[in-house]
Design a protein around this motif. Structure first.
Motif, PDB file in Angstrom:
ATOM      1  N   ALA A 181      14.624 -21.470 -31.331  1.00 44.27           N
ATOM      2  CA  ALA A 181      14.497 -22.165 -30.054  1.00 44.27           C
ATOM      3  C   ALA A 181      13.071 -22.689 -29.880  1.00 44.27           C
ATOM      4  O   ALA A 181      12.107 -22.090 -30.349  1.00 44.27           O
ATOM      5  CB  ALA A 181      14.862 -21.233 -28.901  1.00 44.27           C
ATOM      6  N   LEU A 182      12.965 -23.828 -29.210  1.00 45.77           N
ATOM      7  CA  LEU A 182      11.668 -24.402 -28.871  1.00 45.77           C
ATOM      8  C   LEU A 182      11.496 -24.302 -27.365  1.00 45.77           C
ATOM      9  O   LEU A 182      12.377 -24.741 -26.617  1.00 45.77           O
ATOM     10  CB  LEU A 182      11.578 -25.858 -29.320  1.00 45.77           C
ATOM     11  CG  LEU A 182      11.671 -26.101 -30.830  1.00 45.77           C
ATOM     12  CD1 LEU A 182      11.749 -27.592 -31.127  1.00 45.77           C
ATOM     13  CD2 LEU A 182      10.475 -25.485 -31.548  1.00 45.77           C
TER      14      LEU A 182
ATOM     15  N   ASN B 220       7.825 -21.634 -30.764  1.00 44.41           N
ATOM     16  CA  ASN B 220       9.035 -21.507 -31.569  1.00 44.41           C
ATOM     17  C   ASN B 220       9.443 -20.034 -31.606  1.00 44.41           C
ATOM     18  O   ASN B 220       8.644 -19.177 -31.981  1.00 44.41           O
ATOM     19  CB  ASN B 220       8.764 -22.048 -32.974  1.00 44.41           C
ATOM     20  CG  ASN B 220       9.954 -21.937 -33.906  1.00 44.41           C
ATOM     21  OD1 ASN B 220       9.808 -21.667 -35.082  1.00 44.41           O
ATOM     22  ND2 ASN B 220      11.156 -22.152 -33.406  1.00 44.41           N
ATOM     23  N   LEU B 221      10.682 -19.754 -31.213  1.00 43.73           N
ATOM     24  CA  LEU B 221      11.168 -18.375 -31.187  1.00 43.73           C
ATOM     25  C   LEU B 221      11.649 -17.973 -32.575  1.00 43.73           C
ATOM     26  O   LEU B 221      12.550 -18.595 -33.135  1.00 43.73           O
ATOM     27  CB  LEU B 221      12.315 -18.239 -30.179  1.00 43.73           C
ATOM     28  CG  LEU B 221      12.840 -16.830 -29.966  1.00 43.73           C
ATOM     29  CD1 LEU B 221      11.842 -16.013 -29.159  1.00 43.73           C
ATOM     30  CD2 LEU B 221      14.188 -16.845 -29.264  1.00 43.73           C
ATOM     31  N   VAL B 222      11.035 -16.944 -33.133  1.00 41.95           N
ATOM     32  CA  VAL B 222      11.400 -16.448 -34.457  1.00 41.95           C
ATOM     33  C   VAL B 222      11.862 -15.008 -34.292  1.00 41.95           C
ATOM     34  O   VAL B 222      11.097 -14.146 -33.850  1.00 41.95           O
ATOM     35  CB  VAL B 222      10.212 -16.520 -35.439  1.00 41.95           C
ATOM     36  CG1 VAL B 222      10.628 -16.012 -36.815  1.00 41.95           C
ATOM     37  CG2 VAL B 222       9.676 -17.945 -35.521  1.00 41.95           C
ATOM     38  N   THR B 223      13.117 -14.744 -34.622  1.00 44.31           N
ATOM     39  CA  THR B 223      13.677 -13.401 -34.451  1.00 44.31           C
ATOM     40  C   THR B 223      13.703 -12.654 -35.786  1.00 44.31           C
ATOM     41  O   THR B 223      13.631 -13.254 -36.863  1.00 44.31           O
ATOM     42  CB  THR B 223      15.095 -13.484 -33.877  1.00 44.31           C
ATOM     43  OG1 THR B 223      15.947 -14.141 -34.820  1.00 44.31           O
ATOM     44  CG2 THR B 223      15.110 -14.260 -32.565  1.00 44.31           C
ATOM     45  N   PHE B 224      13.850 -11.330 -35.683  1.00 43.83           N
ATOM     46  CA  PHE B 224      13.872 -10.470 -36.861  1.00 43.83           C
ATOM     47  C   PHE B 224      15.099  -9.557 -36.795  1.00 43.83           C
ATOM     48  O   PHE B 224      15.664  -9.321 -35.709  1.00 43.83           O
ATOM     49  CB  PHE B 224      12.595  -9.637 -36.938  1.00 43.83           C
ATOM     50  CG  PHE B 224      11.348 -10.472 -37.026  1.00 43.83           C
ATOM     51  CD1 PHE B 224      10.959 -11.031 -38.218  1.00 43.83           C
ATOM     52  CD2 PHE B 224      10.584 -10.711 -35.885  1.00 43.83           C
ATOM     53  CE1 PHE B 224       9.815 -11.814 -38.301  1.00 43.83           C
ATOM     54  CE2 PHE B 224       9.444 -11.496 -35.954  1.00 43.83           C
ATOM     55  CZ  PHE B 224       9.057 -12.047 -37.168  1.00 43.83           C
ATOM     56  N   PRO B 225      15.542  -9.044 -37.940  1.00 43.80           N
ATOM     57  CA  PRO B 225      16.757  -8.204 -37.963  1.00 43.80           C
ATOM     58  C   PRO B 225      16.681  -6.981 -37.067  1.00 43.80           C
ATOM     59  O   PRO B 225      17.723  -6.490 -36.614  1.00 43.80           O
ATOM     60  CB  PRO B 225      16.870  -7.799 -39.440  1.00 43.80           C
ATOM     61  CG  PRO B 225      16.156  -8.879 -40.189  1.00 43.80           C
ATOM     62  CD  PRO B 225      15.023  -9.302 -39.303  1.00 43.80           C
TER      63      PRO B 225
END
Length: 829
Positions: free
Chosen positions: A289-290, A441-446
């Motif tokens: 997502a931005l 910028n949304l950066v997700t992790f496991p």
């Protein structure tokens, strides 16, 4: 002092806490402690604060605002019950509704209110809300940033989702015209229930499914969502619920992937609460997502401050235990809750994923931090300006000067300072923060955590044209996107060589693809973007067979080494040599009867002019330049005029010679070279005058013709003035017709030396050539047009040479016995 006012029982229906918002409280505490420890600001004053929870309810907001002002549960206006320090300012609220509700009361008492999460445009009116300030830039700048982002990535087909309230209406009414002006279409528009976030339990999660067709089935890969944190907290559930959508809605057999690029406004902070754990959901649906965010930095010491937070860190903190239980899914020993895990107090905030709590200061927490410092600086400025009046002696005991809140406004409006992170803080005339937005910028992790990486910015104070900047290489897109960056168009882009045709009844972003028109092309102009329409190639290029690119046009010129050029040169040289041979014969046999019979001087002039005619054809070969362009038509016209004038003089001489043989004729005095020379000079001078006028007004010049031929660029001599060019040809035609008429009338005169019949036939050939020249010349292009003119020059000149001189040369060379006066007289008898 930190305290918590408990809500009424009917307001405590939803026990779930947005744990991430607890950082807002900690940012407030951190800012106050930082100021109280700073000897350079308010050195003799200790700041305190009260914290009230509105529970997202207007009634509770009114209740708490009046309680803050009057310290009374009976709410008697303008009456304070008990001992309470003066309120110098209020920081809040998170939502536009909370901010406006507070502003209605605080504005009456001119108490400064600094909102940290509201963008409501109605509150910009400083006449109606003179006490309202916000730690956010003007919202119009954010709309411009959204548009710049769409234009940068060429996204033409986007979805719009907004809260169903005044803010959402304003967003849609503002953004839609902006999109249309930039040729961007809205794939769908959905307004969402403002209280949808309250429908968050296992039985009611399906309520969100009715919003799924808006984004899950749409072909739009980009969706802009406008709202506030609480009102869009359902989004992760809706995205996760798309895997059930096909079962719930069999009418959609082919469900489009929910992998989208979400563009969110600065009012939204990505959060989660306990229900996510219950439903085993996380934020990975929002990966990539931005989001726009108020520019923020990290004040020094804040992370260390958070590491010291534990359940017993502040005895007056009424929020810490509820936060701790929700964040770590545990209960304290004396709690009556069906949870097995006991809170030890040793849990670490650093262990919480970002959706539940962030160790770095969020944008809204940073706004609170700056709001506290703004009030402190305004108070400091006011104190400093009244330094000589700070202490009033009363009974020998000093006491501090109490500040009236309305006096802080001038300080706030003129205030400008740098906070501990180095950012400049000031307000504009509308009470808005002077600054820009970051693009994150949304950066997700496991493990359920995420980070928000800064990938761009929107800075209104940057030089013109550089307000918007983005680093595309730093962006992490959603894993399931088939193409990055996504296209987000109604139709797939037309292939190179095709153009867009609008579909009837559809938005202009939806189209069919059709081949480009002849002479036009379309192609790839970036990694994945194509021209929307076919365009014409530059003048010196033309489209290839597939019409997907332009290739250089080949120069079209009749060159010396061209096959056609070699043929024409060969003919010109051969005819020139033939003319020279005839001239040599006539000079050598100048005293013979045939040569002397028709004025030797005119014969020589005619032969030399014909030689020059053959040679001037060579001026038309090769790449045009200024010299050859000036000489081509003028030399050709003058030389041909001399030749035709010589023929006219010879013909008139024959007629006069016959008339002079009659007894008593007065024509004898006209017979002689003087008349012949006069005819040649006068007739040729007229053509010379026309050429001089041509060169003096609109002379020919080298030019290129890029339009006549598709694949070639014609190098030519522009005639400058077509009228003058046709005047030259017309005058030649006049001389030819005049000579032909005289010769035709004199062709049967009984004279042994009469060559009028040969002149008649030669001029018939000459006129036939040039009459056929005009339509042929106008119907050809490029080097063939030049070849036609060269051929006409050679053919007409060869006709004159052959028809007039071949009979004479035959007698002179082959039958010399006939080349005497007696034989000619005998033949005539």
């Amino acid at each position: 002092m930190v305290c918590k006012e408990q809500p009424s029982p009917e307001l405590n229906e939803f026990p779930l806490v947005v744990t991430k918002f607890y950082q807002h409280i900690l940012a407030l505490v951190f800012a106050v402690e930082e100021i109280n420890k700073n000897p350079n600001i308010l050195s003799n004053v200790t700041l305190g604060f009260h914290i009230y929870d509105s529970y997202d309810d207007p009634k509770m907001t009114y209740h708490n605002t009046q309680d803050l002002l009057f310290n009374s549960h009976n709410f008697v206006p303008n009456y304070k019950c008990g001992i309470q320090e003066n309120v110098i300012g209020v920081i809040g609220g998170l939502t536009a509704e909370t901010s406006s509700t507070m502003a209605d009361i605080l504005g009456l008492y001119k108490i400064p209110q600094i909102s940290y999460g509201s963008f409501q445009p109605e509150l910009n009116d400083q006449l109606e809300f003179p006490s309202f300030y916000r730690m956010a830039p003007n919202e119009a700048l954010q709309y411009q940033g959204i548009l710049e982002l769409l234009v940068y990535f060429r996204w033409k087909w986007v979805g719009l989702m907004a809260i169903d309230d005044e803010g959402g209406d304003h967003f849609l009414q503002t953004i839609e015209p902006m999109l249309l002006r930039n040729k961007i279409c809205s794939a769908f528009i959905r307004q969402i229930r403002k209280d949808l976030h309250k429908v968050l339990d296992l039985q009611k999660v399906a309520e969100t499914q009715k919003y799924l067709p808006a984004f899950a089935v749409s072909k739009a890969d980009v969706i802009i969502i406008y709202g506030e944190t609480s009102s869009i907290s359902w989004l992760p559930y809706a995205i996760a619920g798309t895997r059930f959508f096909q079962e719930l809605h069999p009418e959609y057999p082919e469900m489009v992937s929910a992998a989208k690029v979400w563009i969110t406004t600065a009012q939204i902070e990505f959060t989660s609460c306990t229900l996510l754990k219950i439903l085993d959901m996380d934020m990975e649906g929002l990966h990539g997502a931005l989001s726009f965010a108020i520019h923020s930095s990290q004040p020094g010491g804040f992370k260390e401050f958070l590491q010291n937070v534990h359940p017993s860190w502040k005895k007056k903190d009424g929020f810490i235990k509820e936060f701790w239980k929700q964040a770590f899914s545990c209960k304290f020993p004396n709690d009556m809750e069906p949870i097995d895990t006991i809170c030890t107090g040793e849990e670490m905030l650093e262990s919480l994923p970002a959706p539940y709590f962030a160790m770095s200061m969020t944008g809204q927490s940073y706004a609170i931090y700056n709001a506290v410092r703004s009030l402190a600086h305004a108070l400091h400025i006011t104190y400093s300006s009244r330094a000589s009046y700070r202490i009033i002696e009363t009974g020998g005991r000093p006491y501090p000067w109490n500040v009236e809140t309305w006096k802080l406004h001038s300080s706030l409006q003129m205030m400008s300072f740098n906070n501990s992170a180095g950012d400049e803080i000031s307000f504009n005339k509308h009470g808005e923060l002077v600054g820009g937005f970051d693009i994150r910028n949304l950066v997700t992790f496991p493990n359920g955590s995420y980070i928000r990486v800064k990938v761009g910015k929107l800075d209104p104070q940057a030089p013109p044209g550089k307000e918007f900047s983005i680093n595309e290489d730093r962006i992490k897109w959603h894993w399931n996107l088939t193409q990055v960056p996504p296209l987000s168009v109604c139709n797939d882009n037309c292939h190179p060589g095709y153009r867009k045709l609008k579909k009837e009844g559809e938005k202009f972003c939806c189209y069919d693809c059709a081949p480009c028109q002849d002479g036009m092309f379309s192609n790839e102009i970036g990694r994945i973007y194509y021209m929307e329409t076919c365009v014409t190639c530059p003048n010196d290029q033309y489209p290839n067979k597939d019409q997907d690119r332009c290739i250089p046009k080949i120069p079209n010129v009749l060159a010396f080494d061209d096959t056609l050029g070699i043929v024409l040169i060969s003919f010109a040289v051969l005819l020139s040599l033939t003319t020279v041979l005839v001239l040599v014969i006539f000079i050598k046999c100048r005293n013979t009867a045939i040569v002397k019979a028709n004025n030797r001087s005119l014969t020589y002039i005619l032969l030399i002019s014909l030689l020059l005619c053959f040679l001037c054809s060579l001026l038309f070969l090769g790449r045009p330049n200024e010299v050859t362009c000036l000489l081509r038509q003028t030399a050709f016209g003058i030389v041909f005029s001399v030749a035709l004038s010589s023929i006219l003089a010879k013909t008139i001489s024959v007629v006069l010679a016959f008339m002079a043989t009659k007894p008593g004729s007065r024509m004898r005095k006209w017979i002689g070279k003087r008349l012949a020379y006069s005819i040649v000079i006068s007739s040729s001078s007229t053509q010379v005058g026309i050429c001089i006028l041509w060169l003096g007004t609109f002379p020919p010049f080298p030019d290129v013709d890029t339009d006549s031929m598709t694949e070639e660029i014609v190098l030519l001599c522009n005639e400058g003035s077509s009228i003058m060019f046709y005047c030259v040809l017309g005058y030649m035609g006049f001389l030819a017709i005049l000579s032909f008429t005289v010769a035709f009338l004199a062709r049967k005169l009984p004279d042994s030396f009469n060559e009028a019949k040969f002149i008649t036939f030669s001029l018939l050939v000459f006129c036939s050539v040039w009459l056929s020249f005009v339509p042929t010349y106008l119907s050809t292009r490029g080097k063939y047009m030049v070849a036609v003119e060269i051929f006409s020059i050679l053919a007409s000149s060869a006709g004159l040479l052959g028809c007039i001189f071949s009979p004479k040369c035959y007698i002179i060379v082959m039958r010399p016995e006939l080349n005497n006066k007696e034989q000619l007289m005998q033949r005539n008898k």
